[in-house]
Design an enzyme around this catalytic site. Sequence first.
Site, short mmCIF file in Angstrom:
data_model
loop_
_atom_site.label_atom_id
_atom_site.label_comp_id
_atom_site.label_asym_id
_atom_site.label_seq_id
_atom_site.Cartn_x
_atom_site.Cartn_y
_atom_site.Cartn_z
N THR A 206 0.83 -1.21 0.00
CA THR A 206 0.00 0.00 0.00
C THR A 206 0.86 1.26 0.00
O THR A 206 2.01 1.21 0.42
CB THR A 206 -0.85 -0.03 1.29
OG1 THR A 206 -1.75 -1.10 1.20
CG2 THR A 206 -1.59 1.25 1.53
N ARG A 234 -13.78 -8.35 -0.63
CA ARG A 234 -13.08 -8.01 0.62
C ARG A 234 -12.54 -6.57 0.57
O ARG A 234 -11.96 -6.12 -0.40
CB ARG A 234 -11.91 -8.99 0.81
CG ARG A 234 -11.05 -8.73 2.04
CD ARG A 234 -9.82 -7.94 1.70
NE ARG A 234 -8.90 -7.83 2.84
CZ ARG A 234 -7.88 -6.98 2.88
NH1 ARG A 234 -7.65 -6.18 1.86
NH2 ARG A 234 -7.09 -6.94 3.93
N GLY A 236 -10.12 -3.85 2.83
CA GLY A 236 -9.13 -3.82 3.91
C GLY A 236 -9.26 -2.60 4.80
O GLY A 236 -10.33 -1.97 4.88
N ASP A 237 -8.18 -2.26 5.46
CA ASP A 237 -8.18 -1.15 6.40
C ASP A 237 -7.96 0.21 5.74
O ASP A 237 -8.30 1.24 6.32
CB ASP A 237 -7.09 -1.35 7.46
CG ASP A 237 -5.70 -1.43 6.81
OD1 ASP A 237 -5.57 -2.13 5.79
OD2 ASP A 237 -4.77 -0.79 7.31
N THR A 256 0.00 0.43 6.68
CA THR A 256 0.10 -0.61 5.67
C THR A 256 0.31 -1.94 6.36
O THR A 256 1.03 -2.00 7.35
CB THR A 256 1.26 -0.37 4.68
OG1 THR A 256 1.43 -1.55 3.89
CG2 THR A 256 2.58 -0.06 5.39
N GLY A 257 -0.34 -2.97 5.87
CA GLY A 257 -0.16 -4.27 6.51
C GLY A 257 -1.38 -5.14 6.31
O GLY A 257 -2.23 -4.86 5.45
N GLY A 259 -4.66 -5.96 6.62
CA GLY A 259 -5.77 -5.07 6.95
C GLY A 259 -6.71 -5.53 8.04
O GLY A 259 -7.17 -4.73 8.85
N1 ASP Z 1 -3.53 -2.77 4.31
C1 ASP Z 1 -3.84 -3.23 2.99
C2 ASP Z 1 -5.06 -4.13 3.05
O1 ASP Z 1 -5.17 -4.92 3.95
C3 ASP Z 1 -2.75 -3.96 2.34
C4 ASP Z 1 -1.43 -3.25 2.33
O2 ASP Z 1 -1.10 -2.52 3.24
O3 ASP Z 1 -0.69 -3.41 1.36
O4 ASP Z 1 -5.84 -4.07 2.15
#
Ligand code: ASP
Length: 341
Positions: A206, A234, A236-237, A256-257, A259
Amino acid sequence: MKKYMLFTVFLTLLFFDQEFVQAQNIKSAGGPTLVIHGGAGTILKENMTPEDEKAYHEKLKEALHAGYEILNSGGTSENAVITAIMIMEDSPLFNAGKGAVFTNEGTNEMDASIMNGGDGSAGAVAGIKTIKNPILAAQAVKNNSEHVMMAGNGAEQFAVDQNIERVDASYFYTERRKKQLDNLKEAEKANEEGSIKQWRDYKYGTVGAVALDKNGNICAATSTGGMTNKKYGRIGDAPVIGAGTFANKTCGVSATGHGEYFIRNVVAYDIAAMMEYKKIPLGAAAENVIMEKLKRIGGGGGVVALDSNGNISMTFNTPGMYRGYIQKEGKARTYIYKIEG
Ligand code: ASP
């Protein structure tokens, strides 16, 4: 002989004491500040070529300089984060816009959000497929609608009504991302736990930015293609205000991570709340959430954040996070891996 032994022990201790830190806290230099990330994950030096490294550093620096130019000439933190994020969205290197990852059905579905800490306004889009720069759609929701979040076809229609550039869905096709999907699907089919984890955790990717402008206003924004092989619409966050993005008068955070963990732990807001209610400094608050709370439950990822004085935190619990910052003297500093502490 004894002396030598002692010396060896001393050297060994010294070597093992050398820590590679994942919590980089940088003191304010005063004045406008911008911090960005291009995703966290299993980003290891041994898997990167010097050319890859160079490309990431250059793109991060381009985004930092472009955003900082706006801040330095008296522009708003909102314009700065939008500019920095669009540069990363237009690059195939990151999992946002052009480089968005593939869903299980082989489509690209993107999420983005923005929050202005100055007036508390926020906007987000989720699951959009044909908007070239999802962050512009999120900003339009914030500025030109009475809502905070729009999803799917409705969000796309709104963006088109706002004259935001639309592209054919094929614009988001990249060989590299398609391969990642194929690898993950194969691993799932063979039920190879290790490979599934490897391909899933490989890189979240992200992009995000947090800026502080000359008027002391903070703005935070995040844009993503989500996670490879995501199913059933789906989300994410990244588009969830308080989870992937948050800004108020105290601080701004972009995450980022993985989610699901970031949503359940309301990560971005948790950092802000710790600062506001418990008067914990930014770096310590970010470390608590990322290195302790999330790490304990296996939630991989990181954040970039700024407080209202311009102090910076870039904290992650994965092996790497593409990241960088720029302060008063206008020098962009970028990083990929843990750094020697
Ligand atoms: N946080 C993002 C998600 O879960 C993914 C990412 O950080 O790359 O959609």
